[in-house]
Scaffold this motif. Structure first.
Motif, short mmCIF file in Angstrom:
data_model
loop_
_atom_site.label_atom_id
_atom_site.label_comp_id
_atom_site.label_asym_id
_atom_site.label_seq_id
_atom_site.Cartn_x
_atom_site.Cartn_y
_atom_site.Cartn_z
N THR A 206 30.22 43.87 37.81
CA THR A 206 29.62 43.89 39.14
C THR A 206 28.25 43.24 39.07
OG1 THR A 206 30.79 45.93 39.69
CG2 THR A 206 28.90 45.39 41.04
N VAL B 5 30.18 49.57 44.27
CA VAL B 5 29.35 49.16 43.13
C VAL B 5 29.74 49.89 41.85
CG1 VAL B 5 27.49 50.87 43.29
CG2 VAL B 5 26.97 48.54 42.56
N VAL C 108 32.95 42.14 41.27
CA VAL C 108 32.46 42.55 42.59
C VAL C 108 31.12 41.87 42.83
CG1 VAL C 108 31.61 44.47 43.98
CG2 VAL C 108 33.69 44.75 42.62
N TYR D 268 38.76 47.69 44.15
CA TYR D 268 37.50 47.42 43.45
C TYR D 268 37.63 47.57 41.94
CZ TYR D 268 34.98 46.81 47.77
OH TYR D 268 34.54 46.29 48.97
#
Length: 679
Positions: free
Chosen positions: A275, A269, A174, A168
């Motif tokens: 993101t 997150v 993301v 991530y």
């Protein structure tokens, strides 16, 4: 498929080595695998073996083959067919890709996706998410856990979970899939984008620092603060306020979307700078939502001051407590840590933030821990390796609890609460199960705290002893005293009658303490202070001071106001009309300070007042009885209560306690250190 292929398929049962049969270069096993999902998945991962599950990941390549009609007027059409294939890449220097964060939904994989010629079963929520995100560009390289990890391979799954931080963090972007358009979500997404852009343009992010947070609070509360941010900030608040008021229910509905309640989404997150939330065909950068939530809080608090109707108040208060607030504050802390300007969160902080008075869910109980490892700044020090190979998750919880205590987090014992949830009943008594909505400790410890208010173990450090049994915690500490008498458990929802009963019990126990005559207090006057220090754990909060140690005359006076109001209310029915008039005046004059004291008592909800054999007073766990022992463990900030077991020197953990007169290390040097084997 040709007629010859059909004929060959019809006679497969006559062939012993079916893997050698090919049709146009495709083996018969491959042809059958497309129609047998389990076999297909197995073949797929065999063809796309990772060189090492600890160093490589798979990516899903998505291409739109054709599109159906648009799902919404004016929106791009959703793809009817998606062409997918798998490829592998080293996580050290991966091919550019995006990562998908989504809610699995039901575990029933009722949809299918053709990947590299094999039919893979996926959940309906993922099927929908892929169709929406595939419309964003012609070809998309995506990491999605449900497909890129072989979910049937426990060893691979354990190794890949350890790569979550890299996955991530190194993703170009993301994509957080929140679901399809519903409940005015398009309006809300547009508002988040608009207000977030404005807040970013005035430099709001620059005030989210330890140095400027106090100035930010001043600006929020007053339009007269002499600061460049003040006027533009309040102009945005003025503009946004009527829009927020119209969308309160939409905000509440949005917060109930399942994605916000998954444990895995916290790291998903938080790790990537780029993101975005995706809802239907709308997208908005997550950091815009961080800024907008800040503006929203100020705006709606102003609305509440104007005395709106009860319906609006109910909606506003509910909307002011969304899941997004702690979630996105965690993201901000992680991003600042990655940029070298903040501390980030330890695993203990994350567990407390997500499972204490919070409803966070995980399909497998051990994922409550594993789902946060990629975000915890102390994960390497804890040396925790995810393990999905055992059927019983208790070992995972026990190992993690021991590692955190070894690293100094003795306060996690406060969250070992009872009864344990189904499936984890065999946990040792000292190990938290980290289920949703655990009760808070009465000692609120903030991540940024530099000077702790309590420290009953003085300057001692946690001291563990090796044991031969996994379930035993061998930890050194000191016995304060044995409990001599306990009162009834205090119920914070019981109103004035419950308060009065607690106060009267403590008055009686204080008299018993004085009668014992042990010199455990420096003076008789300090012993008498226990009646107002004990109900609040010697800690006090006000909007003006934040948490402080309880002190005279402020807290003592407010205790007396609470005692007086409780007595009047409880005895109201027996008063004459003449007596009630001055009594009502007294209630009115003391109501605010009485309520403030009662609010501070909430941390002791469910605990019992007690006195020990030597005269120590305090609050103990609701399960404690006479004969149980109050102890101080090395490295701890709170006392705990243990119960000696019949089989020698073994102890059962009962919970945290408050013990008046020992909270600043007073007994250190006056007791002999000993080893407690807690199981």
């Amino acid at each position: 498929m040709s007629i010859a292929a059909t004929s060959a398929s019809a006679h497969l049962h006559e062939t012993t080595d079916v893997s050698e049969l090919t049709v146009d270069g495709v083996t018969q096993d491959d042809i059958l695998a497309r129609h047998i999902p389990g076999q297909a998945a197995g073949r797929l991962y065999e063809r796309h073996l990772l060189p090492s599950t600890a160093t490589h990941i798979r990516l899903l390549e998505l291409r739109v083959a054709d599109s159906a009609a648009a799902s919404e007027p004016g929106a791009p059409p959703l793809p009817e067919t998606i062409v997918c294939s798998l490829l592998t890449t080293p996580i050290e220097s991966p091919q550019p890709f995006k990562a998908l964060s989504y809610h699995w939904g039901t575990d029933d994989k009722t949809c299918s996706l053709e990947v590299s010629g094999s039919c893979v079963r996926i959940t309906p929520s993922l099927d929908t998410a892929l169709r929406y995100v595939a419309t964003q560009q012609e070809t998309l390289y995506l990491w999605v856990d449900q497909i890129c990890i072989n979910q049937e391979d426990s060893a691979e799954k354990s190794d890949q979970v350890l790569l979550m931080t890299d996955i991530y963090s190194k993703a170009e972007q993301v994509l957080v899939w929140l679901g399809e358009t519903a409940d005015r979500s398009d309006e809300l997404m547009d508002l988040w984008r608009d207000i977030g852009q404005q807040a970013q343009s005035i430099g709001l992010e620059d005030y989210f620092t330890k140095e400027k947070v106090s100035r930010m609070l001043e600006i929020m509360n007053s339009r007269s603060v002499d600061d460049p941010l003040t006027e533009p900030y309040h102009q945005i608040v003025d503009t946004a306020r009527p829009q927020f008021e119209k969308l309160l229910q939409a905000i509440i509905d949005f917060d109930q979307r399942p994605w916000f309640h998954r444990v895995w989404i916290v790291q998903e997150v938080s790790l990537c700078p780029n993101t975005v939330f995706v809802c239907g065909h709308k997208t908005v950068p997550v950091d815009y939502v961080v800024h907008t939530n800040h503006i929203f809080s100020t705006a709606i608090k102003q609305s509440l001051k104007s005395g709106p109707d009860m319906g609006f108040q109910r909606l506003a208060l509910q909307a002011l407590s969304p899941r997004t607030v702690p979630l996105l504050s965690t993201r901000r802390r992680r991003q600042r840590f990655q940029n070298g300007v903040g501390d980030g969160d330890e695993l203990f902080h994350l567990l407390r933030k997500l499972f204490v008075e919070s409803d966070t869910k995980a399909t497998q109980s051990r994922d409550r821990i594993y789902g946060l490892l990629g975000l915890a700044v102390d994960s390497k020090d804890l040396a925790i390796k995810p393990d999905y190979s055992t059927a019983d998750p208790a070992l995972a919880f026990t190992s993690v609890a021991r590692a955190m205590i070894r690293n100094g987090r003795v306060e996690l014992l406060s969250f070992s609460q009872f009864p344990k949830e189904p499936g984890l009943e065999n946990l040792p008594t000292w190990v938290p199960d980290w289920r949703s909505n655990l009760l808070p400790s009465y000692y609120v410890i903030f991540e940024s705290a530099e000077d702790h208010l309590l420290g009953e173990s003085g300057n001692t450090k946690v001291s563990l002893a090796p044991t031969n049994e996994q379930n035993i915690l061998g930890i050194r500490g000191y016995i304060v005293d044995s409990i001599d008498e306990v009162g009834s458990a205090w119920d914070a929802s019981g109103g004035n009658a419950s308060c009065l009963a607690l106060f009267k019990t403590l008055e009686e126990l204080c008299r018993k303490s004085a009668a014992v005559g042990e010199p455990i207090y420096p003076s008789a006057s300090r012993r008498a202070e226990a009646v107002w220090r004990v109900p609040v754990g010697d800690l006090y909060w006000t909007p003006e001071t934040d948490y402080i140690r309880a002190r005279k005359p402020l807290v003592e006076d407010q205790y007396r106001d609470c005692l007086a109001v409780s007595e009047i209310v409880v005895n109201w029915g027996s008063m004459s009309a003449e007596e009630q008039k001055p009594a009502m005046q007294e209630i009115t004059s003391r109501r605010f300070t009485s309520g403030r004291y009662k609010e501070n008592m909430s941390g002791m909800n469910g605990k019992k007042p007690y006195v020990t054999c030597r005269g120590y007073l305090g609050m103990c766990p609701g399960s404690a009885v006479a004969g149980d022992v109050v102890v101080i463990l090395c490295g701890a900030r709170l006392p705990y209560v243990l119960r000696r077991q019949d089989q020698g020197d073994r102890w059962t953990f009962l919970g945290e306690a408050y013990c008046d007169g020992v909270m600043d290390g007073e007994i250190m040097g006056h007791r002999e250190e000993r080893l407690f084997n807690i199981e």
